[in-house]
Design a protein around this motif. Sequence first.
Motif: not given
Lengths: 667, 323, 254
Positions: A1, A27, A134, A136, A141
Amino acid sequence: MVDVTLAAVTGARCSGATLLGTWVSATLAEPGYFSWLETGLLLVGIAVSLTLFFWRFGPILRNIFRSKKDTDFSLAPVGRRVWDFVWEVLCQGKVIRQRPLPGLAHAFVFWGFLAFALVTTNHIANGLRLGFLSPESYIGRFYFLFAAAWAVLVAIGITGLFIRRFFVRPIWLGKKVSIESGWIAFLIFLLMVSYLGAFFVSPGGDAVRALWWTHTLTLLVFLPLIPHTKHLHLVISPVTVFLKRAGFSKIPPLHGDEDFGLVAGKDVTQLVSLQVYSCVECGRCTEHCPAFNTGKVLNPKEIILGVRSYLNELGPASEVALLAEARPETAFGETLSMEAAFECTTCGACEYQCPVGIQHVPVIIGLRRGATNTGAWEDTYGTKLFLALEKNGNALGLSAMERDKFIQKEAFPIFDGTQEYCLWLGCMGGYDPKGREIISDFARVMKYLGTTFGVLKKEKCTGDPARRLGNDLVFQTLAEAGLKAFETAKVQKIVAICPHCVRTIANDWREYGIAPEIEHHSEFMARYKDRLPKQASGESIVYHDPCYLGRYRGVYEEPREIVSLAGTLVEAPRSHERSFCCGAGGGLVFLGEEKGERVSHVRAAELAGTGAQVVGTACPFCNTMFRDALAEMSKTPPQLLDIAQLTARALPEMHGLGTRDQGSGER
Amino acid sequence: MSGVLVVMEQRGGNWNRMSFEALAAGQQLAAKLGVECSAVVAGDGVASLSAELTGKKLAKVFTVEHPLLKTYTADGYVAALEQVVKQAAPAYVVFPHTYQVRDFAPALATRFGQVLISDVIAVHDGPVFVRQLLQGKLNADYKQTGAGPCFVSVQAGTFRADAVEAGAAAVEAFAPTLDAARIRNKPGELFRESAQTVDLSAAPVIVSVGRGIGEQENIGIVEELAKALGAELAASRPICDNGWLPMERQVGSSGQTVSPKLYLAVGISGAIQHLVGMKGSKTVIAINKDENAPIFEVADYGVVGNLFEVVPALTKAVLAAKG
Amino acid sequence: MKILVAIKQVPERDAQVHVAADGKWIDESDLNYTINEPDAYALEEALQLKEKNGGEVVVVCAGPERVTSTLREALAKGADRAIHIEADDLGERDTLGVARILADAMKVESPDLVLTGLQSDDLGLGQTGVVLAELLGIPHATIIMHVEVTGGGLKVKRELEDGWFQHVEMPLPALLTIQSGGNKLRYATLMGIKKAKTKETKTVQAAAAAASPAIMLERVYLPEKQKKTEMLTGTPDQVAAKIVEKLKFEVRVI
């Protein structure tokens, strides 16, 4: 992260770029895992929320589906529906254009909700251990930041709207301030804040979980509130806009021997049910209503809400009368009154303004039909009008010989099939001294242009006042007689000076047959604008858009082109689609005294207030309404001239044309 | 069966003046046919009225008296006059076309198998009786084709009361046989409506004022004219809107619709909203300074002039004529 | 209370009339027909009496096939039944003749009250009602503005000349001729027309004309004076004098 810490944000010297740079790399922080308990609680919450939602939404859907079927409904033309949907719903076109600032704020909220669709889905999915986005991944993002930007806009928008409703308090939103709207605003704000907050906390902490649950609980509370409030429009108004009746102010035909219009709940159709449940109570309709703005009882918003209350209280199968004369105890008793229903000029401003697709005019006319077709409406002037139409075939109750005398005096050729156009006089053109002047001048214009025309030997009223007042018996008789007259005379093209005649013949007569093509004299003259003389008068002329030519037919530019030939065009403060009615429509010019201020006087004052030297009209009814109103306002009121008169005054004296003594227009 | 019998009308010992027009008609018809003309008066205690007729050129004056005829009832009059007509056996029975005659004369004619030729506007040789049809659009010639007395009623103003010829007539008393049980109606007292609200629709003469009057103070001259004519005062919309006259005096599409015998429009242009309220008037006289005013198209008589001069002159002339 | 209303179908008031070739009547080829307006007031009175006192309103009309449309309109306005007396020769009958066929059809119904309009818009003789009462042997009153049902019969308000009125008490059965304008007419509604489809219209044949008519319409013709605006000119005093003369002799209000 990626590591974003509050310290990094707060500690840094806030240069915008640094902040932004820090931000962009941020994020969404989400809880890493959910315990089974949490998932279980979530499921229970969802179940409860959905149950409560359908508990209220179910009956509404039932009311809509149990309503009478619309017999005249067809999905075609689909293209039009798709376009309206895209423009009005997706682009929020009407919402923004008609009330720019609040409209934009609302648009932000709406677009924000759309932007959040994936976010919200993923949010819940996460809780069910089925998350698919996600934070990430690049897509994740980007998307979460994209949604965050929207969240800011939504938060700003909803705050602005909150301030407007609770502090500015425009009267259109209703006399009582809506507390529920405050709660909804709060919930929306909370949703945004709880989402944005997740960008500023470190993942894995309790704060993240707290924010997540706050967001979730807010969602679960919000959902069941939707059908309980006007926020039902979130769910159904896109459908409403898509399923609108094709055509502005389209009056549905009656069906069968038992159909007399909107008499009781059982007459309310599915489309009307859908529409009244979509009402967001924004009050844009009422804001532009000429009756409401001059102190009358009629309030278009309350009519729609009245029907909604009726459906909620009595249901769509009820035989209890809609018009509340006999039920003063009900909530909608005041607003769904016969008095209100018969104060409408059918100008269409309400329907035009509605951002969720409610079509007010057919509802009001439906209520009138229910009263008139059953004889419940007992009005001296109304009865006189219907009897005059029955007996004399014109709305003024004059002998048809008066029209014959006029035709003879003007030596108009009688239509015999050899001429190109049939010139339709109408009641005003045939019997009213001012209307006759307009006809004479227009005839001169046609002669000048070398267009052949003839008038029908006998004309009956098109039935417009009967139609708008809900008397289908008289209307049917007149429409059928008119269609037959055109057919017998083998008319192919019609031109008329009155937008009411044009509308009724072109649209309303369709219920009984297809009339020959008809156009308004402004459309006719505009085609020849290059051949009509350009006047150097330099006179300032303020043009008034007639409701039945503007909003009803979409004709705005052609009359202006004619006016520009005669002088300098001046716009009234409220023009084009926002033109303020002259007060004659809906059959009201034939009824008795109006309460409150006179609509015609309000508009006349607005027109005269522009300082123009001439008031230009394109409808003989507008003309007659303004004539008295302007004369009463000052001893030297502006001149009042129809576009035909403005044009004819510049025509050279030709053999057979004669001159027209242009008085002050005031007698 | 010969001769003309004129039925005179009285109420409470006073003549209905139209009776004398019928008398003139009867005399002229009798003269043309070369026959005698008589008259009949019915009532109770009408001897003095009969006496008045002795100075007219009549063969006989029948005085039909009976207590049951004191107040008019159709049953009483039909029964009594049936007996007189049977006895006098005229070829023609002439009535003035009054409200009362409309009430009983058709029944009387039926008793003889005849039909009343009503509301006659002229008598031509034959005799042919001229009536109006279709609200005055056409004239029609009527003749009697059956045998028996011919019943005729004459319209007001067709004959002139002052054309009654003088002469000498003998009075003959006639006592009809009447049965109280056969008089089925019970008439009440005559009354007038209290003039609380202005009911223009009942007024026979209306003087109406429009924007041409200029100022509120000027309305007085029109009021004078109305008073002189015994007329009701009315107005077009703008006058009432200004509050110069009450709304209930408004004539027009949003006011009252009137159809008086005479409608005098003073300073009214004749916009359609006003015309539709008074187009049913029998006679329209318009005074307006604008010769193109639309009111002149519906007027029977028009004066293009300054109302401030014409109206006072007219008031003076009317008062002089009424004496 | 059973009320019979005698209505007549006449040419439209508005119509331009042309004298027929034989000069005996008008050219009927281009005419539209409608209910005689005074009869519409009689019908309105009957309907209001029914609404107040209960009962039945039956409309009766004599004439050719085309009068059924007027009967239908009357049913649409609220009458319960209609009787069409089929007769193609009304032009050859006089008032007495017409009243006889009306009486024949009405006797069978034993009405409590018979209403007619004051007069007809075409012939305007104004007598059919009174003659009908005489033939039916019932009392009558004419030019009635207002009707009230009382214990013993009727109390009616009768209009007289010069703004005078009179109340008359009458027993039932009776006949009244109704003055126009006493009530406000109602308009025909869509609902009324639909309901009219289910109401009964009985057709009876008119008995042959018993005797030849007592009076005959010999010919019709246009009056010499057409309506034209006469402009009066001169000084105000001259004009005033001219007007007064018109008021005295033409209009007859002085």
